[in-house]
Design a protein around this motif. Sequence first.
Motif, short mmCIF file in Angstrom:
data_model
loop_
_atom_site.label_atom_id
_atom_site.label_comp_id
_atom_site.label_asym_id
_atom_site.label_seq_id
_atom_site.Cartn_x
_atom_site.Cartn_y
_atom_site.Cartn_z
N SER A 113 0.83 -1.21 0.00
CA SER A 113 0.00 0.00 0.00
C SER A 113 0.87 1.26 0.00
CB SER A 113 -0.92 0.02 1.23
OG SER A 113 -1.81 -1.07 1.21
N LEU A 114 1.98 1.20 0.73
CA LEU A 114 2.88 2.35 0.80
C LEU A 114 3.49 2.64 -0.58
CD1 LEU A 114 3.91 4.26 3.07
CD2 LEU A 114 5.92 2.80 3.25
N GLN A 115 3.80 1.59 -1.34
CA GLN A 115 4.37 1.78 -2.68
C GLN A 115 3.34 2.36 -3.65
OE1 GLN A 115 7.45 -1.26 -4.05
NE2 GLN A 115 6.30 -2.45 -2.53
N LYS A 116 2.07 1.97 -3.48
CA LYS A 116 1.02 2.54 -4.33
C LYS A 116 0.82 4.02 -4.04
CE LYS A 116 -1.68 -1.69 -5.05
NZ LYS A 116 -2.98 -2.37 -4.79
N LYS A 117 0.95 4.35 -2.77
CA LYS A 117 0.76 5.75 -2.37
C LYS A 117 1.89 6.64 -2.87
CE LYS A 117 -0.23 8.52 1.76
NZ LYS A 117 -0.38 8.49 3.25
N SER A 144 11.96 5.66 -3.99
CA SER A 144 12.83 4.49 -3.86
C SER A 144 12.60 3.82 -2.50
CB SER A 144 14.29 4.91 -3.98
OG SER A 144 14.63 5.74 -2.87
N VAL A 145 13.24 2.65 -2.32
CA VAL A 145 13.12 1.94 -1.03
C VAL A 145 13.63 2.80 0.12
CG1 VAL A 145 13.91 -0.06 0.29
CG2 VAL A 145 13.27 -0.34 -2.11
N SER A 152 9.63 -4.74 -4.18
CA SER A 152 9.85 -3.30 -4.03
C SER A 152 10.26 -2.70 -5.36
CB SER A 152 10.95 -3.04 -2.99
OG SER A 152 10.56 -3.51 -1.73
N SER A 153 9.69 -1.53 -5.69
CA SER A 153 10.07 -0.83 -6.92
C SER A 153 11.40 -0.14 -6.71
CB SER A 153 9.00 0.22 -7.27
OG SER A 153 8.89 1.15 -6.21
#
Length: 609
Positions: free
Chosen positions: A447-451, A456-457, A483-484
Amino acid sequence: MLFFPTAYPDELLFSLCSRYFIRSGNISYKGTLDDLFSHSGLTTSISLPTGVSSLIKNLPPYSKINERQIIHNHTLYLFYTAFLPPDRAVRVYDAMCSNDGKGVYNQSGLVANRVPQNEYLRFCRDCLTEDKEKYGEYYWHRSHQLSGIQCCLTHFKPLYNSSVRVVGANKHRLQIPTLESCSAVKSALDETSDKTQREYIDFCEKMAGSVLQLLNQQFSHREMEDFHQIYQSRLIGLGLAYYSGRVKQKAWREYFSSIYSQELLQLCHSELSGHQDWLSLIVQKNRKSFHPMRHLLVMAALDMNITSFFDENNTPKPFGNPSWPCLNKVCNYYRKPIINNVSVSLTDVAKEPVGTFTCTVCGFSYTRRGPDKGEEDRLRKTRVKVYGDVWTKKLKDLSNTGIGLRELGRQMGADPKTVKRYLENEIEARSTNSLISLEADRKKWLSLQKKFPNKSVKQLRKEDKALYMRLYRNDREWMIENSSKGKHRKSSARIDWSKRDEKMLMEISNVVEGLLDSEKKPVRLTVSKVGQLIGKKSFLEKNLNKMPKTMAYLMRKVETVEQFQARRIFNTIKQLKEQEEELVPWKIMRKAGIKDYGKWVEFVEHHIN
């Protein structure tokens, strides 16, 4: 003044001033007070006189007498403030130094405790004779003027009232003892029975050492709560109080009355009047001060030594004084004194003390029922409340080696059943919680990556540090795969630290000079404070070593605590000079906010002279 009489042993300041009055040839009391104190309206108090700083200022240039010598050796200050807390004792001292003595008797507690002052100055016939033979004149003794002391503490003979009034007299008068003023034939003990006189003289012989110690020796002032605890401990030892601290008032009153007769207590101005009188209150927790004579009566009744009574280490504790050992067998501080605090509670029925000890290193917490009876009790525990993280981790490590429960218990210092219970709970909790929390953390990370799709990490880590650390420790492979990469930032331009140094130096020097020249309350100069004022505290602390000019400037300007205190003193002296006020050490230090009088008094005297 061109001269001032040499003080005799145990002489009152009132007596010294009276001898000056006679030798000066003055005919006016007020004129003499003006010579002595630069204040013709000053009241010539017997016990706690004021205007001492003015007197010191007016003494002949060769005089080496200071305020402390006068107040400690020639007034009743030490006796009447011995049982006051530190702040009140200081206020009494300051009032005696000043010309404004309003409130000095209230602060000392002499008004509230209702012990009457002597109506007349008192004398001992034998002392008069000895003083005349040794010094060629008479003088007033301090030890003869204590309320509740009716006989001389040197000769143990009754004291007599002179004709010089203490209460209701001309408040500006100065009178030396003479054969005419000391011609009384009736002593303070004449109206008592022979039995009471003998009892009282015996009492004074036993108490003389303690009374004179209070009169002549400065003890460390303690809080009133300390006296309550000391009395409470002694009463518990005699069976006159419960461990809860509640005094068995009826038994305590009977015990006290078996030692002192009511007639003797009347001579000490400490007679008993029933429920909730001074005897009940002095052993209870309260903020009321009591007359020193009453403390001495209680201490003697409880067979307590005055020197140990004022010893700071004498505050009674059911488990002794810090530090206590950690009893966690796998802690690096096992059986070593590492615990500095104990929490004391009472058992419900027996009201016995129970101490809870917690090691701040390993988290191990245990209790012990007290009170301790010897040093060996310090290594005893009643039960363990919390084993702590260090113990739990060690148990996990040892359990993986394959050793049995009994051996585990021996090495861990616990019962095998306790070890088994902890292991079972740990396995169950680990399997259940890890599955639940792991799945929840994965969902949060996605969810954090979508937001924040472009971060970066490393940037995502700043958004939720706790989440990142849990996944990094427990599910690292999944986090890396899911992770992106994020976008790479272009490197920032190189900082010109030389220019930054010049700019920072100018900014800081303006702030520092402004603080030093300010008429507001002084602020201690530290790197943190300067950084805070320019709004760059973190930047300054992290990068100061990259700015040599700024660092050199700050190193010249930052202050230690002592340097800051000295600057406050200089500022105060400057302000008082500008206001044309009198430069007196105690006034300067009080205005400058300096509490350690003994440490700084010579420094202040040097700079005002």
